[in-house]
Design a protein around this motif. Structure first.
Motif, PDB file in Angstrom:
ATOM      1  N   ALA A   7       0.800  -1.128  -0.077  1.00 58.73           N
ATOM      2  CA  ALA A   7      -0.021   0.071   0.065  1.00 58.73           C
ATOM      3  C   ALA A   7       0.949   1.427  -0.071  1.00 58.73           C
ATOM      4  N   LEU A  46      -7.099   0.811  -0.490  1.00 61.17           N
ATOM      5  CA  LEU A  46      -5.860   0.414   0.161  1.00 61.17           C
ATOM      6  C   LEU A  46      -5.951  -0.275   1.256  1.00 61.17           C
ATOM      7  N   LYS A 103      -6.693  -3.690   1.232  1.00 68.01           N
ATOM      8  CA  LYS A 103      -5.711  -4.396   0.561  1.00 68.01           C
ATOM      9  C   LYS A 103      -6.007  -4.575  -0.956  1.00 68.01           C
ATOM     10  N   TYR A 129      -4.692  -3.929  -3.953  1.00 67.39           N
ATOM     11  CA  TYR A 129      -3.252  -3.347  -4.232  1.00 67.39           C
ATOM     12  C   TYR A 129      -3.334  -2.866  -5.948  1.00 67.39           C
ATOM     13  N   HIS A 137      -4.968   1.772  -7.602  1.00 73.61           N
ATOM     14  CA  HIS A 137      -4.511   2.820  -8.306  1.00 73.61           C
ATOM     15  C   HIS A 137      -4.912   2.888  -9.679  1.00 73.61           C
TER      16      HIS A 137
END
Length: 228
Positions: free
Chosen positions: A87, A122, A125, A127, A130
């Motif tokens: 993260a 995030l 989790k 990941y 973004h």
């Protein structure tokens, strides 16, 4: 005095003890502030200087048009995502990204809320959140691709066409762009590990075409190493 919330995007040490903070604020958009004494030995608040940390910032509300000085600042809330190496690498990358594309951005509630949404993902989790976030920013900024029947996204024109124009935008990557753009809950989309690298590369190419003077964030290399 004037107080508002803001996400820290970057900071530069100034002299021995001071710093200049670049933030995206809730009420005024991108702003830079002067922060005195943050690096002095007795100041414990230097630990607050973390990318995308949300801060309560108080500045003197004067008519000076120059950079304003912070009189007080606090964290909005404690966040344990900074202890998660995956993260953390995403946070540094996104902060670096936003620091350049939001420099001329005034108040934008959608952008501000999207940053909080990314932090929440995030925390759970997610990941690869973004990747979704960067596409959402394109939509908010009004430069996202136009959905069409073509199988291949042209990154320069932002239009889907019948034939490919860029090697990174093959049928699989282009379909992922379409899926994210048309989804009502894009963060629920699962992106395979194999596809993530190529998709991120395609996002960087798209930003290069649609944001002047765009550069690849320095933190990209660290992000790629963490997720190898």
């Amino acid at each position: 005095m004037f107080s508002q919330k803001g996400y820290l995007l970057s900071f530069i040490k100034y002299g021995e003890n001071d710093a200049v903070l670049h933030c995206f604020t809730e009420e005024e958009g991108f702003r830079s502030y002067f922060l005195k004494g943050i690096y002095s030995k007795k100041n414990k608040k230097k630990a607050f200087l973390l990318p995308l940390n949300q801060l309560n910032i108080t500045v003197n509300n004067n008519k000076d048009t120059g950079i304003k000085t912070i009189s007080k600042f606090e964290m909005v809330q404690l966040n344990d995502i900074y202890t998660d190496i995956k993260a953390n690498s995403v946070i540094f990358f996104v902060a670096d990204f936003l620091n350049q594309i939001l420099k001329n951005e005034s108040k934008n509630e959608a952008v501000y809320q999207s940053i909080q949404e990314l932090a929440d993902q995030l925390q759970r989790k997610n990941y690869h959140s973004h990747l979704i976030f960067l596409v959402k920013i394109l939509t908010i900024q009004g430069v996202s691709p136009l959905l069409g029947e073509g199988k291949y996204l042209n990154p320069e024109t932002g239009v889907f066409s019948a034939s490919g124009t860029h090697h990174l935008f093959d049928a699989e990557v282009s379909l992922l762009w379409k899926t994210i753009l048309s989804a009502s809950e894009p963060y629920e989309i699962v992106i395979s590990k194999i596809l993530r690298r190529n998709f991120l590369d395609s996002i960087l190419v798209y930003y290069h075409y649609h944001f002047s003077d765009f550069r690849i964030p320095d933190s990209l290399e660290v992000l790629q190493q963490i997720f190898e």
